[in-house]
Design a protein around this motif. Structure first.
Motif, PDB file in Angstrom:
ATOM      1  N   ARG A 186      -7.896 -39.924   6.138  1.00 52.06           N
ATOM      2  CA  ARG A 186      -6.683 -39.583   5.553  1.00 52.06           C
ATOM      3  C   ARG A 186      -6.971 -38.498   4.831  1.00 52.06           C
ATOM      4  NH1 ARG A 186      -5.717 -43.857   1.540  1.00 52.06           N
ATOM      5  NH2 ARG A 186      -6.319 -42.092   0.052  1.00 52.06           N
ATOM      6  N   LEU A 187      -8.085 -38.090   4.133  1.00 53.42           N
ATOM      7  CA  LEU A 187      -8.213 -36.833   3.443  1.00 53.42           C
ATOM      8  C   LEU A 187      -8.264 -35.706   4.352  1.00 53.42           C
ATOM      9  CD1 LEU A 187     -10.977 -37.884   0.790  1.00 53.42           C
ATOM     10  CD2 LEU A 187      -8.688 -37.275   0.242  1.00 53.42           C
ATOM     11  N   ILE A 188      -8.983 -35.891   5.314  1.00 52.13           N
ATOM     12  CA  ILE A 188      -9.217 -34.374   6.283  1.00 52.13           C
ATOM     13  C   ILE A 188      -7.541 -34.412   6.847  1.00 52.13           C
ATOM     14  CG2 ILE A 188      -9.772 -34.183   8.870  1.00 52.13           C
ATOM     15  CD1 ILE A 188     -12.144 -33.554   6.928  1.00 52.13           C
ATOM     16  N   LEU A 189      -6.929 -35.473   7.316  1.00 53.30           N
ATOM     17  CA  LEU A 189      -5.788 -35.152   8.033  1.00 53.30           C
ATOM     18  C   LEU A 189      -4.699 -34.687   6.926  1.00 53.30           C
ATOM     19  CD1 LEU A 189      -4.999 -38.285  10.319  1.00 53.30           C
ATOM     20  CD2 LEU A 189      -5.382 -36.107  10.796  1.00 53.30           C
ATOM     21  N   GLU A 190      -4.559 -35.024   5.774  1.00 53.13           N
ATOM     22  CA  GLU A 190      -3.901 -34.561   4.834  1.00 53.13           C
ATOM     23  C   GLU A 190      -3.902 -33.094   4.648  1.00 53.13           C
ATOM     24  OE1 GLU A 190      -4.137 -36.434   1.113  1.00 53.13           O
ATOM     25  OE2 GLU A 190      -3.237 -38.114   1.798  1.00 53.13           O
ATOM     26  N   LYS A 191      -5.080 -32.651   4.679  1.00 51.13           N
ATOM     27  CA  LYS A 191      -5.793 -31.171   4.533  1.00 51.13           C
ATOM     28  C   LYS A 191      -5.184 -30.398   5.697  1.00 51.13           C
ATOM     29  CE  LYS A 191      -9.853 -29.016   4.392  1.00 51.13           C
ATOM     30  NZ  LYS A 191     -11.377 -29.359   4.466  1.00 51.13           N
ATOM     31  N   TYR A 192      -5.529 -31.203   6.955  1.00 55.04           N
ATOM     32  CA  TYR A 192      -5.118 -30.481   8.135  1.00 55.04           C
ATOM     33  C   TYR A 192      -3.556 -30.373   8.213  1.00 55.04           C
ATOM     34  CZ  TYR A 192      -3.697 -30.502  13.028  1.00 55.04           C
ATOM     35  OH  TYR A 192      -3.287 -30.009  14.080  1.00 55.04           O
ATOM     36  N   MET A 193      -2.764 -31.276   7.756  1.00 57.67           N
ATOM     37  CA  MET A 193      -1.240 -31.279   8.007  1.00 57.67           C
ATOM     38  C   MET A 193      -0.731 -30.218   6.923  1.00 57.67           C
ATOM     39  SD  MET A 193      -0.501 -33.191  10.544  1.00 57.67           S
ATOM     40  CE  MET A 193       1.274 -33.244  10.657  1.00 57.67           C
ATOM     41  N   LYS A 194      -1.351 -29.943   6.012  1.00 58.12           N
ATOM     42  CA  LYS A 194      -0.933 -29.099   4.916  1.00 58.12           C
ATOM     43  C   LYS A 194      -1.120 -27.742   5.586  1.00 58.12           C
ATOM     44  CE  LYS A 194      -1.265 -28.173   0.185  1.00 58.12           C
ATOM     45  NZ  LYS A 194      -2.558 -27.731  -0.837  1.00 58.12           N
ATOM     46  N   ALA A 195      -2.273 -27.457   6.102  1.00 58.17           N
ATOM     47  CA  ALA A 195      -2.615 -26.093   6.376  1.00 58.17           C
ATOM     48  C   ALA A 195      -1.675 -25.771   7.699  1.00 58.17           C
ATOM     49  CB  ALA A 195      -4.220 -26.069   6.985  1.00 58.17           C
ATOM     50  N   LYS A 196      -1.451 -26.954   8.475  1.00 57.62           N
ATOM     51  CA  LYS A 196      -0.574 -26.628   9.503  1.00 57.62           C
ATOM     52  C   LYS A 196       0.942 -26.226   9.138  1.00 57.62           C
ATOM     53  CE  LYS A 196       0.739 -28.764  13.806  1.00 57.62           C
ATOM     54  NZ  LYS A 196       0.543 -29.987  14.771  1.00 57.62           N
ATOM     55  N   LYS A 197       1.404 -27.018   8.187  1.00 56.36           N
ATOM     56  CA  LYS A 197       2.646 -26.513   7.641  1.00 56.36           C
ATOM     57  C   LYS A 197       2.855 -25.121   7.207  1.00 56.36           C
ATOM     58  CE  LYS A 197       4.892 -30.432   5.498  1.00 56.36           C
ATOM     59  NZ  LYS A 197       4.883 -31.276   4.247  1.00 56.36           N
ATOM     60  N   GLU A 198       1.819 -24.499   6.376  1.00 50.27           N
ATOM     61  CA  GLU A 198       1.799 -23.589   5.754  1.00 50.27           C
ATOM     62  C   GLU A 198       1.588 -22.378   6.887  1.00 50.27           C
ATOM     63  OE1 GLU A 198      -1.102 -23.645   2.999  1.00 50.27           O
ATOM     64  OE2 GLU A 198       0.057 -24.795   1.798  1.00 50.27           O
ATOM     65  N   LEU A 199       0.789 -22.697   8.140  1.00 50.94           N
ATOM     66  CA  LEU A 199       0.753 -21.916   9.197  1.00 50.94           C
ATOM     67  C   LEU A 199       1.913 -21.648   9.874  1.00 50.94           C
ATOM     68  CD1 LEU A 199      -1.892 -20.532  10.261  1.00 50.94           C
ATOM     69  CD2 LEU A 199      -1.704 -22.104  11.936  1.00 50.94           C
ATOM     70  N   THR A 200       2.845 -22.882   9.983  1.00 48.33           N
ATOM     71  CA  THR A 200       4.086 -22.853  10.664  1.00 48.33           C
ATOM     72  C   THR A 200       5.245 -21.707  10.072  1.00 48.33           C
ATOM     73  OG1 THR A 200       3.785 -25.058  11.473  1.00 48.33           O
ATOM     74  CG2 THR A 200       5.615 -24.239  12.112  1.00 48.33           C
ATOM     75  N   ARG A 201       4.994 -22.096   8.739  1.00 48.75           N
ATOM     76  CA  ARG A 201       6.188 -21.632   7.701  1.00 48.75           C
ATOM     77  C   ARG A 201       5.832 -20.082   7.805  1.00 48.75           C
ATOM     78  NH1 ARG A 201       5.429 -23.417   2.359  1.00 48.75           N
ATOM     79  NH2 ARG A 201       5.440 -25.636   3.292  1.00 48.75           N
ATOM     80  N   SER A 202       4.498 -19.540   8.025  1.00 52.25           N
ATOM     81  CA  SER A 202       4.383 -18.270   7.956  1.00 52.25           C
ATOM     82  C   SER A 202       4.604 -17.328   9.132  1.00 52.25           C
ATOM     83  CB  SER A 202       2.933 -17.970   7.407  1.00 52.25           C
ATOM     84  OG  SER A 202       1.961 -18.408   8.388  1.00 52.25           O
ATOM     85  N   LYS A 203       4.814 -18.200  10.155  1.00 53.74           N
ATOM     86  CA  LYS A 203       5.121 -17.413  11.712  1.00 53.74           C
ATOM     87  C   LYS A 203       6.513 -16.748  11.621  1.00 53.74           C
ATOM     88  CE  LYS A 203       2.012 -19.487  14.809  1.00 53.74           C
ATOM     89  NZ  LYS A 203       1.740 -20.442  15.676  1.00 53.74           N
TER      90      LYS A 203
END
Ligand SMILES: [Zn+2]
Length: 176
Positions: free
Chosen positions: A159-176
């Motif tokens: 759960r911890l790893i996935l939360e971190k991953y989804m957060k990073a992924k969201k930021e990445l998508t937003r910055s594109k």
């Protein structure tokens, strides 16, 4: 098809892929595109579903990882319908995955495995291996069975790893 890398939580990464029963030009085409995409992404292994091909195919190339100290030679191979039929021992393996960009986790893997598969012509192959190749094979064969490497983490860690991953992924998508 665009053959882009499918990233978690794409549902094709959670499904068992279909067995290949065609050993022809179509299969050769799939394998070619899989090698191409793997090299473009600088991976050492790729499962077909990671680029949207819904069949039990994996490609591996560990030749750039040849390590004098470990005395392990690299190998390049494509396996069709691979299955792990024997496992023994345990190692702790630190792995990344093209379908989980930015994540690295340490999980238990079998030390030695025996794999039955078919080659590009449909001929049966038996492979006994250990070391780095055994770990890569387990990772890729898991993929075509719909098992992502995070499944080996405890529920809390996952759960911890996935939360971190989804957060990073969201930021990445937003910055594109
Ligand atoms: Zn992977």
């Amino acid at each position: 098809m665009d053959y882009r890398i499918r990233t978690w939580p794409d549902k094709i990464l959670k499904q068992k892929m279909k067995e290949v029963d065609f050993f022809d030009e179509r299969l050769k085409g799939y394998i070619e595109i899989m090698y191409k995409r793997m090299y473009e992404e600088e991976g050492v292994g790729l499962a077909a579903n990671q680029i949207g091909i819904p069949y039990q195919i994996i490609v591996i190339d560990t030749t750039k990882r040849e390590n004098e100290e470990e005395k392990e030679e690299g190998i390049k191979l494509a396996l069709i319908n691979p299955n792990i039929v024997e496992k023994s021992g345990e190692v702790q393996s630190t792995e990344g995955c093209l379908s989980f960009p930015g994540i690295q986790i340490t999980i238990p893997r079998a030390e030695k495995i025996k794999v039955l598969a078919q080659d590009i012509e449909g001929k049966e192959i038996e492979l006994e291996t250990d070391g780095f190749l055994a770990v890569v094979l387990q990772h890729e064969i898991d993929h075509i069975n719909g098992i992502p490497f995070i499944n080996y983490l405890s529920p809390v860690k996952r759960r911890l790893i996935l939360e971190k991953y989804m957060k990073a992924k969201k930021e990445l998508t937003r910055s594109k």
